[in-house]
Design a protein around this motif. Structure first.
Motif, PDB file in Angstrom:
ATOM      1  N   ASN A  16       0.150  -5.263  -6.653  1.00 15.40           N
ATOM      2  CA  ASN A  16       1.452  -5.846  -7.186  1.00 15.40           C
ATOM      3  C   ASN A  16       2.281  -4.970  -7.970  1.00 15.40           C
ATOM      4  O   ASN A  16       2.361  -5.089  -9.106  1.00 15.40           O
ATOM      5  N   SER A  17       1.660  -2.924  -7.779  1.00 18.15           N
ATOM      6  CA  SER A  17       2.266  -2.227  -8.204  1.00 18.15           C
ATOM      7  C   SER A  17       2.612  -1.759  -7.574  1.00 18.15           C
ATOM      8  O   SER A  17       2.443  -0.173  -7.521  1.00 18.15           O
ATOM      9  N   PRO A  18       3.790  -1.723  -7.458  1.00 21.13           N
ATOM     10  CA  PRO A  18       4.599  -1.179  -5.759  1.00 21.13           C
ATOM     11  C   PRO A  18       5.263   0.470  -6.744  1.00 21.13           C
ATOM     12  O   PRO A  18       5.187   1.349  -5.603  1.00 21.13           O
ATOM     13  N   GLY A  19       5.809   0.358  -7.518  1.00 18.21           N
ATOM     14  CA  GLY A  19       5.864   1.820  -8.448  1.00 18.21           C
ATOM     15  C   GLY A  19       4.850   2.955  -8.211  1.00 18.21           C
ATOM     16  O   GLY A  19       5.382   4.068  -7.978  1.00 18.21           O
ATOM     17  N   TYR A  20       3.713   1.995  -7.541  1.00 15.30           N
ATOM     18  CA  TYR A  20       2.185   3.491  -7.481  1.00 15.30           C
ATOM     19  C   TYR A  20       2.842   4.110  -6.366  1.00 15.30           C
ATOM     20  O   TYR A  20       1.418   5.013  -6.115  1.00 15.30           O
ATOM     21  N   HIS A  21       3.277   3.254  -5.144  1.00 12.06           N
ATOM     22  CA  HIS A  21       2.710   4.194  -3.907  1.00 12.06           C
ATOM     23  C   HIS A  21       3.018   4.202  -3.147  1.00 12.06           C
ATOM     24  O   HIS A  21       2.334   5.184  -2.241  1.00 12.06           O
ATOM     25  N   GLN A  22       4.032   5.315  -3.130  1.00 12.54           N
ATOM     26  CA  GLN A  22       4.555   6.301  -2.661  1.00 12.54           C
ATOM     27  C   GLN A  22       3.521   7.851  -3.274  1.00 12.54           C
ATOM     28  O   GLN A  22       2.965   8.451  -2.085  1.00 12.54           O
ATOM     29  N   LEU A  23       3.002   7.837  -4.614  1.00 12.39           N
ATOM     30  CA  LEU A  23       2.345   8.370  -4.787  1.00 12.39           C
ATOM     31  C   LEU A  23       0.528   8.362  -4.361  1.00 12.39           C
ATOM     32  O   LEU A  23      -0.044   9.181  -4.449  1.00 12.39           O
ATOM     33  N   PHE A  24       0.531   7.243  -4.080  1.00 15.65           N
ATOM     34  CA  PHE A  24      -0.621   6.460  -3.359  1.00 15.65           C
ATOM     35  C   PHE A  24      -0.480   6.810  -1.593  1.00 15.65           C
ATOM     36  O   PHE A  24      -1.655   6.121  -1.190  1.00 15.65           O
ATOM     37  N   ALA A  25      -0.191   7.493  -1.359  1.00 19.50           N
ATOM     38  CA  ALA A  25      -0.337   7.522   0.245  1.00 19.50           C
ATOM     39  C   ALA A  25      -1.046   7.257   0.970  1.00 19.50           C
ATOM     40  O   ALA A  25      -1.877   8.135   0.769  1.00 19.50           O
ATOM     41  N   GLY A  26      -0.566   6.443   2.019  1.00 21.48           N
ATOM     42  CA  GLY A  26      -2.345   6.319   2.620  1.00 21.48           C
ATOM     43  C   GLY A  26      -3.465   5.478   2.534  1.00 21.48           C
ATOM     44  O   GLY A  26      -4.224   4.587   3.353  1.00 21.48           O
ATOM     45  N   HIS A  27      -3.089   5.187   0.459  1.00 20.50           N
ATOM     46  CA  HIS A  27      -4.043   3.916   0.211  1.00 20.50           C
ATOM     47  C   HIS A  27      -4.035   2.752   0.932  1.00 20.50           C
ATOM     48  O   HIS A  27      -2.769   2.076   1.018  1.00 20.50           O
ATOM     49  N   ARG A  28      -5.226   1.532   0.592  1.00 18.17           N
ATOM     50  CA  ARG A  28      -4.574  -0.085   1.164  1.00 18.17           C
ATOM     51  C   ARG A  28      -4.442  -0.873  -0.082  1.00 18.17           C
ATOM     52  O   ARG A  28      -5.653  -1.008  -0.549  1.00 18.17           O
ATOM     53  N   PRO A  29      -3.936  -0.636  -0.408  1.00 21.60           N
ATOM     54  CA  PRO A  29      -3.858  -1.594  -1.701  1.00 21.60           C
ATOM     55  C   PRO A  29      -3.982  -2.677  -1.451  1.00 21.60           C
ATOM     56  O   PRO A  29      -4.194  -3.728  -1.034  1.00 21.60           O
ATOM     57  N   VAL A  30      -4.137  -3.122  -3.385  1.00 26.31           N
ATOM     58  CA  VAL A  30      -5.384  -4.288  -3.408  1.00 26.31           C
ATOM     59  C   VAL A  30      -4.613  -5.601  -3.273  1.00 26.31           C
ATOM     60  O   VAL A  30      -3.601  -4.987  -4.743  1.00 26.31           O
ATOM     61  N   SER A  31      -5.380  -7.086  -3.267  1.00 29.20           N
ATOM     62  CA  SER A  31      -4.635  -7.863  -3.381  1.00 29.20           C
ATOM     63  C   SER A  31      -4.848  -8.566  -4.878  1.00 29.20           C
ATOM     64  O   SER A  31      -5.518  -8.483  -5.511  1.00 29.20           O
ATOM     65  N   ASP A  32      -4.026  -9.081  -5.439  1.00 30.03           N
ATOM     66  CA  ASP A  32      -4.757 -10.000  -6.609  1.00 30.03           C
ATOM     67  C   ASP A  32      -5.751 -10.618  -6.361  1.00 30.03           C
ATOM     68  O   ASP A  32      -6.841 -10.631  -7.410  1.00 30.03           O
ATOM     69  N   ALA A  33      -6.120 -11.341  -5.340  1.00 32.43           N
ATOM     70  CA  ALA A  33      -7.143 -12.172  -4.715  1.00 32.43           C
ATOM     71  C   ALA A  33      -8.721 -10.928  -4.979  1.00 32.43           C
ATOM     72  O   ALA A  33      -9.536 -11.730  -5.296  1.00 32.43           O
ATOM     73  N   GLU A  34      -8.679  -9.459  -4.247  1.00 28.12           N
ATOM     74  CA  GLU A  34      -9.244  -9.249  -4.405  1.00 28.12           C
ATOM     75  C   GLU A  34      -9.522  -8.832  -6.048  1.00 28.12           C
ATOM     76  O   GLU A  34     -11.081  -8.099  -6.577  1.00 28.12           O
ATOM     77  N   ILE A  35      -9.000  -8.376  -6.655  1.00 25.75           N
ATOM     78  CA  ILE A  35      -8.759  -8.506  -7.814  1.00 25.75           C
ATOM     79  C   ILE A  35      -9.533  -9.159  -8.813  1.00 25.75           C
ATOM     80  O   ILE A  35     -10.826  -8.915  -9.403  1.00 25.75           O
ATOM     81  N   GLY A  36      -8.686 -10.438  -8.901  1.00 27.59           N
ATOM     82  CA  GLY A  36      -9.565 -11.598  -9.206  1.00 27.59           C
ATOM     83  C   GLY A  36     -11.396 -11.918  -8.705  1.00 27.59           C
ATOM     84  O   GLY A  36     -12.438 -11.976  -9.950  1.00 27.59           O
TER      85      GLY A  36
END
Ligand SMILES: NC(=O)c1ccc[n+]([C@@H]2O[C@H](COP(=O)([O-])OP(=O)(O)OC[C@H]3O[C@@H](n4cnc5c(N)ncnc54)[C@H](OP(=O)(O)O)[C@@H]3O)[C@@H](O)[C@H]2O)c1
Length: 197
Positions: A159-179
């Motif tokens: 839910n923080s797409p503004g950071y995705h370019q900076l975190f190249a190759g990382h697997r973004p975490v879902s809201d469900a996993e955060i919860g």
């Protein structure tokens, strides 16, 4: 459980507040401009929060910002600002909360992936996260009255797409996993841990 979420209007805090509320917590949503006002960089403001909200079972902090700059551009003041905003402010919440929350309560802080996984421009964030995680180890071991202290260290959020370019190759975490991760810290038995997600 009565749970204070500081940073409750943010990408992480909103998800955590909603997840805990859906599990039956009475959630107090706090931030500088939120339902309940607190500025975690101001010790007097943190004290006012814990004076006004009583009988707390759990505190979650998901606030703090760090400068993202290349190593050769980071100034002493940048490191100081990262430490003050992200590390010292959360330590101040712990310092005050351990005197106020119920026996067996919990405090959950937020660090982040950069303490374990480097990206360009991430040195100040890495420093702030690593210091916080080290603090948690000893603070939890010494905490009185059965109080548990943990950190959650998320990778970049979906839910923080503004950071995705900076975190190249990382697997973004879902809201469900955060919860799930924050629920484990708040409702489980773990202490002194950094829960990675
Ligand atoms: N988003 C990610 O992908 C990600 C991943 C890993 C780690 N993190 C870390 O998680 C933390 C939160 O990130 P986020 O993306 O959720 O941030 P965010 O969306 O910018 O939200 C920050 C929240 O904290 C509050 N806040 C900011 N400064 C505060 C202060 N001095 N006192 C009290 N509340 C304050 C904000 O509300 P007000 O403006 O009303 O105060 C807001 O509710 C940060 O430390 C970040 O480094 C984020």
């Amino acid at each position: 459980m009565k749970t204070v979420v500081i940073g409750a209007t943010g990408n992480i805090g909103r998800v955590v507040a909603d997840a805990l509320e859906s599990r039956g917590h009475e959630v107090i949503r706090a931030s500088r401009n939120g339902e309940v006002a607190v500025d975690v960089t101001d010790a007097a403001s943190v004290a006012a929060l814990f004076d006004s909200v009583t009988d707390i079972d759990a505190v979650v902090v998901a606030a703090g910002s760090v400068p993202f700059k290349h190593l050769t551009e980071l100034s002493r003041d940048d490191y100081l600002s990262a430490f003050t905003s992200k590390t010292l402010s959360q330590i101040e919440v712990v310092r005050q909360a351990i005197a106020k929350i119920r026996d067996g309560g919990s405090i959950t802080l937020t660090s982040g992936v950069l303490s374990r996984d480097p990206i360009a421009t991430g040195a100040a964030a890495a420093m702030a996260n690593g210091a916080l995680e080290s603090f948690v180890v000893t603070a939890a071991a010494e905490a009185p009255r059965g109080i548990r202290i943990n950190a959650v260290s998320p990778d970049v959020l979906e839910n923080s797409p503004g950071y995705h370019q900076l975190f190249a190759g990382h697997r973004p975490v879902s809201d469900a996993e955060i919860g799930r991760a924050y629920t484990l810290a708040v409702e489980g038995l773990v202490t002194g841990q950094t829960i990675t997600v």
